[in-house]
Design a protein around this motif. Structure first.
Motif, mmCIF file in Angstrom:
data_model
loop_
_atom_site.group_PDB
_atom_site.id
_atom_site.type_symbol
_atom_site.label_atom_id
_atom_site.label_comp_id
_atom_site.label_asym_id
_atom_site.label_seq_id
_atom_site.Cartn_x
_atom_site.Cartn_y
_atom_site.Cartn_z
ATOM 1 N N ALA A 10 0.827 -1.196 0.000
ATOM 2 C CA ALA A 10 0.000 0.000 0.000
ATOM 3 C C ALA A 10 0.858 1.241 0.000
ATOM 4 C CB ALA A 10 -0.928 -0.016 1.213
ATOM 5 N N THR A 11 2.002 1.195 0.684
ATOM 6 C CA THR A 11 2.861 2.361 0.798
ATOM 7 C C THR A 11 3.669 2.585 -0.468
ATOM 8 O OG1 THR A 11 3.049 1.937 3.157
ATOM 9 C CG2 THR A 11 4.656 3.422 2.191
ATOM 10 N N ASP A 12 4.222 1.502 -1.031
ATOM 11 C CA ASP A 12 5.209 1.626 -2.099
ATOM 12 C C ASP A 12 4.659 1.339 -3.486
ATOM 13 O OD1 ASP A 12 7.552 0.011 0.113
ATOM 14 O OD2 ASP A 12 7.090 2.145 -0.099
ATOM 15 N N GLY A 13 3.572 0.588 -3.590
ATOM 16 C CA GLY A 13 3.066 0.183 -4.897
ATOM 17 C C GLY A 13 1.627 0.586 -5.089
ATOM 18 N N ALA A 14 1.336 1.864 -5.021
ATOM 19 C CA ALA A 14 -0.038 2.327 -5.102
ATOM 20 C C ALA A 14 -0.663 1.998 -6.452
ATOM 21 C CB ALA A 14 -0.106 3.834 -4.844
ATOM 22 N N SER A 15 -1.838 1.366 -6.430
ATOM 23 C CA SER A 15 -2.611 1.169 -7.650
ATOM 24 C C SER A 15 -3.272 2.473 -8.063
ATOM 25 C CB SER A 15 -3.684 0.102 -7.432
ATOM 26 O OG SER A 15 -3.107 -1.157 -7.200
ATOM 27 N N LEU A 16 -3.663 3.255 -7.064
ATOM 28 C CA LEU A 16 -4.347 4.518 -7.301
ATOM 29 C C LEU A 16 -3.717 5.589 -6.434
ATOM 30 C CD1 LEU A 16 -6.819 6.122 -8.496
ATOM 31 C CD2 LEU A 16 -8.046 5.440 -6.416
ATOM 32 N N LYS A 17 -3.401 6.724 -7.021
ATOM 33 C CA LYS A 17 -2.855 7.851 -6.277
ATOM 34 C C LYS A 17 -3.508 9.126 -6.778
ATOM 35 C CE LYS A 17 1.476 9.933 -4.679
ATOM 36 N NZ LYS A 17 2.964 9.863 -4.754
ATOM 37 N N ILE A 18 -4.123 9.848 -5.867
ATOM 38 C CA ILE A 18 -4.823 11.088 -6.197
ATOM 39 C C ILE A 18 -4.148 12.235 -5.477
ATOM 40 C CG2 ILE A 18 -7.013 12.334 -6.006
ATOM 41 C CD1 ILE A 18 -8.419 9.628 -6.046
ATOM 42 N N GLU A 19 -3.895 13.313 -6.206
ATOM 43 C CA GLU A 19 -3.255 14.489 -5.622
ATOM 44 C C GLU A 19 -4.022 15.740 -6.031
ATOM 45 O OE1 GLU A 19 0.693 14.221 -7.223
ATOM 46 O OE2 GLU A 19 1.420 13.020 -5.538
ATOM 47 N N GLY A 20 -4.502 16.480 -5.030
ATOM 48 C CA GLY A 20 -5.126 17.774 -5.269
ATOM 49 C C GLY A 20 -6.375 17.726 -6.128
ATOM 50 N N LEU A 21 -7.176 16.677 -5.974
ATOM 51 C CA LEU A 21 -8.381 16.547 -6.790
ATOM 52 C C LEU A 21 -9.474 17.486 -6.296
ATOM 53 C CD1 LEU A 21 -10.060 15.098 -8.994
ATOM 54 C CD2 LEU A 21 -10.704 13.430 -7.235
ATOM 55 N N SER A 22 -9.986 18.291 -7.197
ATOM 56 C CA SER A 22 -11.149 19.133 -6.916
ATOM 57 C C SER A 22 -12.181 18.877 -7.995
ATOM 58 C CB SER A 22 -10.767 20.615 -6.897
ATOM 59 O OG SER A 22 -9.856 20.884 -5.842
ATOM 60 N N ALA A 23 -13.452 18.979 -7.642
ATOM 61 C CA ALA A 23 -14.526 18.749 -8.610
ATOM 62 C C ALA A 23 -15.687 19.676 -8.284
ATOM 63 C CB ALA A 23 -14.978 17.290 -8.584
#
Length: 245
Positions: A10-23
């Motif tokens: 979970a720490t090193d091999g992220a399947s999904l990474k979201i940064e600064g998402l706004s909607a």
């Protein structure tokens, strides 16, 4: 409780990474500066009141909601602007809370619709796997999906996603409206699918107890903002889940 500690994957091999998402919807901001990740084979829950932005979060990841900013990375690729159909073809499934099945079609027709990116030779084996997991679906395979009970429709909706062997499942309220025992069954099967296939799961659900039981981590969202991330084991010890809100 399954996977109560965050793993190295979970720490090193992220399947999904979201940064600064706004909607937003027009001028109304629904999500603001969301940072979130899901590790390989990890189940992560997002909890919050109705209207907190949970469904918009899943739709933004899938590429359904277009009024968004920020970076969404999945399996190492930037999918921030990738359309829905390409995300589906590249191993992401989305199971909505509302109308998750095609009611006029038979159970088996619904399941076959989930094989849009599957080699024809694999379809029968995958059908057999679903029927082994959910025998009731096999019994009702020629029935119209709209005649199934609420719990059976949820089983079918999850199975439709599984038919395409996704690497990331986005699940919106998979236990909504179900009796506790049925909700627990659905959640247990989601956990089993994730464990057996290494599928990562991001789950939104109002059934907090069931969601925490199968998750390793949880994000609490309020008014479109993440207010806390913690291990699911810590959340499960809270006397009142909604004290944070």
């Amino acid at each position: 409780m399954l996977n109560t500690m965050r793993t190295d994957a979970a720490t090193d091999g992220a399947s999904l990474k979201i940064e600064g998402l706004s909607a937003r919807y027009g001028k109304r901001v629904v999500l603001c500066d969301i940072d979130l990740d899901v590790g390989a084979g990890e189940i992560v829950a997002v909890l919050g009141h109705n209207g907190a932005g949970k469904t918009t979060l899943l739709q933004s990841i899938m590429g359904i909601h277009g009024e968004r900013n920020g970076r969404i990375e999945c399996f190492g690729a930037d999918i921030s602007r990738r359309p829905y159909h390409l995300n589906a073809a590249n191993g992401i499934s989305f199971t909505p809370a509302d109308a998750p099945v095609f009611r006029p079609l038979t159970v088996e027709a619904n399941l076959r619709l989930g094989t849009y990116a599957t080699a024809p030779a694999d379809i029968e084996d995958r059908l057999a796997g679903v029927y082994a997991t959910f025998p009731k679906l096999k019994e009702r395979r020629l029935q119209a999906a709209g005649t199934l009970s609420g719990g059976e429709q949820r089983m079918l909706a999850v199975s439709m996603a599984v038919m395409n062997r996704p690497r990331l499942m986005l699940l919106d309220e998979p236990s909504i409206g179900l009796a506790p025992a049925t909700a627990d069954r659905i959640m247990s099967e989601i956990a089993a699918i994730s464990k057996a296939s290494g599928t990562s799961v991001l789950i939104v659900d109002q059934n907090v107890r069931s969601a925490l039981r199968i998750s390793s981590r949880v994000y609490f969202i309020r008014m479109g903002r993440i207010i806390l991330e913690e291990p699911a084991a810590a959340s499960a010890k809270r006397e009142h889940y909604w004290d944070l809100f």
